[in-house]
Design a protein around this motif. Structure first.
Motif, PDB file in Angstrom:
ATOM      1  N   GLU A  68       0.826  -1.208   0.000  1.00  0.00           N
ATOM      2  CA  GLU A  68       0.000   0.000   0.000  1.00  0.00           C
ATOM      3  C   GLU A  68       0.862   1.260   0.000  1.00  0.00           C
ATOM      4  OE1 GLU A  68      -3.294   0.292  -0.445  1.00  0.00           O
ATOM      5  OE2 GLU A  68      -3.146  -1.872  -0.829  1.00  0.00           O
ATOM      6  N   ILE A  69       1.993   1.218   0.706  1.00  0.00           N
ATOM      7  CA  ILE A  69       2.903   2.365   0.708  1.00  0.00           C
ATOM      8  C   ILE A  69       3.433   2.615  -0.700  1.00  0.00           C
ATOM      9  CG2 ILE A  69       5.160   3.193   1.506  1.00  0.00           C
ATOM     10  CD1 ILE A  69       4.598   1.743   4.160  1.00  0.00           C
ATOM     11  N   GLU A  70       3.883   1.553  -1.357  1.00  0.00           N
ATOM     12  CA  GLU A  70       4.413   1.698  -2.711  1.00  0.00           C
ATOM     13  C   GLU A  70       3.326   2.102  -3.699  1.00  0.00           C
ATOM     14  OE1 GLU A  70       7.609   1.699  -3.590  1.00  0.00           O
ATOM     15  OE2 GLU A  70       7.893   1.561  -1.425  1.00  0.00           O
ATOM     16  N   LYS A  71       2.125   1.600  -3.493  1.00  0.00           N
ATOM     17  CA  LYS A  71       1.017   1.963  -4.382  1.00  0.00           C
ATOM     18  C   LYS A  71       0.732   3.458  -4.311  1.00  0.00           C
ATOM     19  CE  LYS A  71      -3.888   0.999  -5.267  1.00  0.00           C
ATOM     20  NZ  LYS A  71      -5.071   0.190  -4.849  1.00  0.00           N
ATOM     21  N   GLU A  72       0.723   4.002  -3.106  1.00  0.00           N
ATOM     22  CA  GLU A  72       0.461   5.434  -2.952  1.00  0.00           C
ATOM     23  C   GLU A  72       1.547   6.263  -3.629  1.00  0.00           C
ATOM     24  OE1 GLU A  72      -0.300   8.779   0.563  1.00  0.00           O
ATOM     25  OE2 GLU A  72       0.104   6.683   1.096  1.00  0.00           O
ATOM     26  N   LEU A  73       2.816   5.880  -3.431  1.00  0.00           N
ATOM     27  CA  LEU A  73       3.910   6.595  -4.087  1.00  0.00           C
ATOM     28  C   LEU A  73       3.799   6.490  -5.601  1.00  0.00           C
ATOM     29  CD1 LEU A  73       6.862   5.454  -1.789  1.00  0.00           C
ATOM     30  CD2 LEU A  73       5.825   7.731  -1.865  1.00  0.00           C
ATOM     31  N   PHE A  74       3.463   5.317  -6.072  1.00  0.00           N
ATOM     32  CA  PHE A  74       3.329   5.054  -7.510  1.00  0.00           C
ATOM     33  C   PHE A  74       2.235   5.928  -8.119  1.00  0.00           C
ATOM     34  CE2 PHE A  74       1.707   2.772 -11.162  1.00  0.00           C
ATOM     35  CZ  PHE A  74       2.812   2.169 -11.741  1.00  0.00           C
ATOM     36  N   LEU A  75       1.069   5.938  -7.489  1.00  0.00           N
ATOM     37  CA  LEU A  75      -0.069   6.674  -8.044  1.00  0.00           C
ATOM     38  C   LEU A  75       0.117   8.181  -7.955  1.00  0.00           C
ATOM     39  CD1 LEU A  75      -3.067   4.511  -6.757  1.00  0.00           C
ATOM     40  CD2 LEU A  75      -1.989   4.495  -9.020  1.00  0.00           C
ATOM     41  N   ASN A  76       1.015   8.632  -7.084  1.00  0.00           N
ATOM     42  CA  ASN A  76       1.300  10.059  -6.979  1.00  0.00           C
ATOM     43  C   ASN A  76       2.436  10.495  -7.897  1.00  0.00           C
ATOM     44  OD1 ASN A  76      -0.687  10.767  -5.102  1.00  0.00           O
ATOM     45  ND2 ASN A  76       0.576  10.089  -3.388  1.00  0.00           N
ATOM     46  N   THR A  77       2.924   9.574  -8.721  1.00  0.00           N
ATOM     47  CA  THR A  77       3.987   9.883  -9.672  1.00  0.00           C
ATOM     48  C   THR A  77       3.380  10.303 -11.001  1.00  0.00           C
ATOM     49  OG1 THR A  77       5.450   8.264  -8.620  1.00  0.00           O
ATOM     50  CG2 THR A  77       6.038   8.994 -10.837  1.00  0.00           C
ATOM     51  N   GLN A  78       3.879  11.382 -11.564  1.00  0.00           N
ATOM     52  CA  GLN A  78       3.321  11.916 -12.803  1.00  0.00           C
ATOM     53  C   GLN A  78       3.474  10.938 -13.961  1.00  0.00           C
ATOM     54  OE1 GLN A  78       5.282  15.487 -14.088  1.00  0.00           O
ATOM     55  NE2 GLN A  78       4.018  15.731 -15.906  1.00  0.00           N
ATOM     56  N   ARG A  79       4.643  10.354 -14.098  1.00  0.00           N
ATOM     57  CA  ARG A  79       4.910   9.423 -15.198  1.00  0.00           C
ATOM     58  C   ARG A  79       4.771   7.998 -14.669  1.00  0.00           C
ATOM     59  NH1 ARG A  79      10.601  10.343 -17.615  1.00  0.00           N
ATOM     60  NH2 ARG A  79       9.751   8.900 -19.172  1.00  0.00           N
ATOM     61  N   ARG A  80       3.717   7.336 -15.055  1.00  0.00           N
ATOM     62  CA  ARG A  80       3.484   5.984 -14.538  1.00  0.00           C
ATOM     63  C   ARG A  80       2.524   5.233 -15.442  1.00  0.00           C
ATOM     64  NH1 ARG A  80      -1.604   5.804 -12.518  1.00  0.00           N
ATOM     65  NH2 ARG A  80      -2.558   7.762 -11.831  1.00  0.00           N
ATOM     66  N   PRO A  81       2.638   3.904 -15.479  1.00  0.00           N
ATOM     67  CA  PRO A  81       1.619   3.083 -16.125  1.00  0.00           C
ATOM     68  C   PRO A  81       0.501   2.772 -15.131  1.00  0.00           C
ATOM     69  CG  PRO A  81       3.456   1.717 -15.460  1.00  0.00           C
ATOM     70  CD  PRO A  81       3.810   3.131 -15.076  1.00  0.00           C
ATOM     71  N   ARG A  82      -0.237   1.712 -15.373  1.00  0.00           N
ATOM     72  CA  ARG A  82      -1.302   1.288 -14.464  1.00  0.00           C
ATOM     73  C   ARG A  82      -0.723   0.484 -13.308  1.00  0.00           C
ATOM     74  NH1 ARG A  82      -4.283  -3.437 -13.890  1.00  0.00           N
ATOM     75  NH2 ARG A  82      -3.176  -4.391 -15.651  1.00  0.00           N
ATOM     76  N   TRP A  83      -1.247   0.718 -12.109  1.00  0.00           N
ATOM     77  CA  TRP A  83      -0.866  -0.106 -10.960  1.00  0.00           C
ATOM     78  C   TRP A  83      -1.526  -1.474 -11.109  1.00  0.00           C
ATOM     79  CZ3 TRP A  83       2.538  -0.179  -7.103  1.00  0.00           C
ATOM     80  CH2 TRP A  83       2.342  -1.085  -6.061  1.00  0.00           C
ATOM     81  N   LYS A  84      -0.731  -2.542 -11.019  1.00  0.00           N
ATOM     82  CA  LYS A  84      -1.237  -3.894 -11.263  1.00  0.00           C
ATOM     83  C   LYS A  84      -1.415  -4.641  -9.943  1.00  0.00           C
ATOM     84  CE  LYS A  84       0.940  -4.122 -15.817  1.00  0.00           C
ATOM     85  NZ  LYS A  84       1.888  -4.849 -16.698  1.00  0.00           N
ATOM     86  N   SER A  85      -2.595  -4.495  -9.366  1.00  0.00           N
ATOM     87  CA  SER A  85      -2.884  -5.171  -8.095  1.00  0.00           C
ATOM     88  C   SER A  85      -2.817  -6.681  -8.234  1.00  0.00           C
ATOM     89  CB  SER A  85      -4.268  -4.760  -7.589  1.00  0.00           C
ATOM     90  OG  SER A  85      -4.323  -3.375  -7.332  1.00  0.00           O
ATOM     91  N   GLU A  86      -3.031  -7.176  -9.451  1.00  0.00           N
ATOM     92  CA  GLU A  86      -3.028  -8.623  -9.666  1.00  0.00           C
ATOM     93  C   GLU A  86      -1.641  -9.244  -9.487  1.00  0.00           C
ATOM     94  OE1 GLU A  86      -2.758  -6.686 -13.824  1.00  0.00           O
ATOM     95  OE2 GLU A  86      -3.722  -6.311 -11.883  1.00  0.00           O
ATOM     96  N   LEU A  87      -0.599  -8.414  -9.353  1.00  0.00           N
ATOM     97  CA  LEU A  87       0.757  -8.935  -9.164  1.00  0.00           C
ATOM     98  C   LEU A  87       1.094  -9.195  -7.694  1.00  0.00           C
ATOM     99  CD1 LEU A  87       2.881  -6.866 -11.726  1.00  0.00           C
ATOM    100  CD2 LEU A  87       2.037  -9.210 -11.928  1.00  0.00           C
ATOM    101  N   PHE A  88       0.145  -8.918  -6.791  1.00  0.00           N
ATOM    102  CA  PHE A  88       0.435  -9.142  -5.371  1.00  0.00           C
ATOM    103  C   PHE A  88       0.812 -10.597  -5.086  1.00  0.00           C
ATOM    104  CE2 PHE A  88      -0.630 -10.212  -1.009  1.00  0.00           C
ATOM    105  CZ  PHE A  88       0.017  -9.210  -0.299  1.00  0.00           C
ATOM    106  N   PRO A  89       0.092 -11.603  -5.615  1.00  0.00           N
ATOM    107  CA  PRO A  89       0.508 -12.994  -5.353  1.00  0.00           C
ATOM    108  C   PRO A  89       1.939 -13.280  -5.819  1.00  0.00           C
ATOM    109  CG  PRO A  89      -1.720 -12.945  -6.226  1.00  0.00           C
ATOM    110  CD  PRO A  89      -1.184 -11.554  -6.374  1.00  0.00           C
ATOM    111  N   LYS A  90       2.336 -12.699  -6.944  1.00  0.00           N
ATOM    112  CA  LYS A  90       3.708 -12.889  -7.419  1.00  0.00           C
ATOM    113  C   LYS A  90       4.702 -12.253  -6.452  1.00  0.00           C
ATOM    114  CE  LYS A  90       6.746 -12.072 -11.388  1.00  0.00           C
ATOM    115  NZ  LYS A  90       6.853 -11.497 -12.762  1.00  0.00           N
TER     116      LYS A  90
END
Length: 462
Positions: free
Chosen positions: A159-181
């Motif tokens: 969740e910490i990394e997700k928040e940092l990721f989504l607050n970044t101007q240049r980014r693709p889509r956050w892939k929640s489906e990669l959590f099991p990996k």
């Protein structure tokens, strides 16, 4: 708590500043909350000091903390270390791949977030949390605690990394489906650490509290910053552990790798990184035992040792060549250096090499420099014209090469914003997916203004 000094880097974006430090333009105060690996800061600096610092400019601060008195918060004295030039393994690798790529990475340009990097950081930080877990009140024979604790640690860091990721101007889509990996990667890292403690148990549910305490006995440090005596070389090791195999003690500098494991020898970039960590550690601790450097690959739990002669002199030679300059360093465009470079919108050299036939167009995903001819904001249909280079400075001309594209999701939103702002310049299209004669741009793509950078905006005389 003893007096401590922390060195960390942050980006000046849109901080609110005040005139509280008007009499001390290079100093200020900060309060902080320290977790197991982070120092969160609230910076209050004199506005006049920030006036000439470009947006997205990185600063390195040295922070000296003093013990709290009567329950008060800690005070920090902050010294601007903006002129500090240091070599890290990642910056060295960029320099070796392409000096221009390294130079651009130092210009304060907006960085691009990536899902593999965020996932790797979440795994690293979760392993550190588990190496600092509070085991008080738990019996030595207690089992079936490690899988749930690992998941809990990863969920928090995810969740910490997700928040940092989504607050970044240049980014693709956050892939929640990669959590099991990611969880599998964390489990793999734990199994390597268990092996190093001479515990062969692969069923993590059967690892008892007593077993884990034995693991923690070999852990000397986690997430430790290494800085050479001269201050010019630095790195961040994941784990330092003791090893008593063979009857004599040695140390292992371990770097956790969440990417694809090597089939044979270590990648040269990884080998150089590990040797740099090894040699800085040996320099800092002259009474060290034998020190080995290893890459631990969580995907298949393989361990690869980096071997080689001392590397600090070679690193210092590279440091000299990497000194900040006003003029850009020479480019060395190649498939290796350009394929995943995140600075193409500011670099005319790769586009020249591409148009000269020295770089392949790419396969399913391609990068282009274009001019927008038509755009339907409702459907996302667009027509682009390729813009070939003139000379080596990023100037462009017209061409007869036109292609259609379908934009959706973040790519469509970005184009709408650029059109509404009145932008009419050339565009860099990153990772456009080719489908016949039509290209598709979406969350995986980038649309940026073509902005060749030919002079440093952050350079200062050292």
């Amino acid at each position: 708590m003893p007096n401590s000094t922390y060195q960390f880097q942050f980006e000046l974006l849109n901080q609110e500043v005040s005139n509280d430090a008007a009499n001390e333009p290079n100093r200020g105060k900060a309060t902080y909350q320290k977790s197991s690996r982070r120092v969160h800061t609230l910076i209050d600096l004199y506005q006049g000091h920030l006036r000439h610092i470009p947006r997205y400019h990185s600063m390195v601060l040295t922070v000296a903390t003093h013990p709290p008195r009567n329950g008060e918060g800690l005070e920090m004295e902050i010294e601007d270390r903006n002129n500090l030039h240091q070599l890290s393994p990642s910056s060295w690798n960029r320099f070796e791949e392409c000096p221009r790529k390294y130079w651009l990475s130092r210009q304060g340009l907006p960085r691009k977030a990536s899902m593999p990097a965020s996932m790797g950081t979440a795994i690293h930080n979760s392993l550190e949390d588990l190496c600092n877990v509070d085991l008080s009140g738990m019996g030595a024979e207690e089992e079936n605690w490690l899988p749930s604790s690992a998941r809990e640690a990863l969920e928090k860091n995810w969740e910490i990394e997700k928040e940092l990721f989504l607050n970044t101007q240049r980014r693709p889509r956050w892939k929640s489906e990669l959590f099991p990996k990611a969880l599998d990667g964390l489990f793999g890292s734990l199994r390597v650490l268990l092996r190093k403690a001479q515990l062969a148990e692969t069923d993590l549910s059967r690892v008892s509290i007593g077993h884990w305490k034995k693991v923690l006995e070999i852990v000397i440090e986690t997430e430790s910053t290494l800085v050479s005596e001269c201050g010019r070389l630095m790195g961040r090791l994941d784990l330092l552990i003791s090893n008593s195999e063979g009857g004599s003690e040695s140390w292992i500098v371990a770097d956790l790798k969440t990417g694809k494991p090597p089939r044979g020898e270590l990648n040269e970039n990884v080998r150089r990184q590990l040797l740099l960590y090894r040699d800085i550690l040996k320099q800092n601790r002259p009474n060290h035992p034998t020190v080995h450097a290893e890459g631990w690959y969580s995907a298949n739990q393989s361990v690869h040792q980096a071997k080689g002669p001392p590397i600090l002199e070679e690193a210092l030679e590279a440091w000299e060549g990497m000194m900040p300059t006003k003029e850009p360093l020479e480019p060395t465009p190649s498939e290796t250096s350009c394929s995943f470079c995140e600075w193409k919108a500011w670099c005319p050299s790769w586009w020249n090499a591409r148009m000269d036939g020295n770089l392949t167009p790419g396969g399913m995903f391609r990068d282009e420099v274009t001019l927008l001819i038509r755009f339907d904001e409702e459907s996302g249909a667009a027509l682009f014209e390729r813009a070939p280079p003139i000379g080596n400075s990023g100037d462009l001309t017209k061409s007869d090469h036109r292609f259609g594209a379908i934009l959706k999701d973040r790519a469509l939103e970005k184009m709408r914003k650029m059109k509404s702002s009145g932008f009419e310049g050339h565009l860099f299209l990153g990772s456009a997916r080719v489908d016949g004669k039509v290209m598709h741009l979406g969350d995986w793509s980038e649309i940026l203004p073509w902005s060749p950078l030919l002079s440093s905006v952050t350079h200062q005389i050292q």
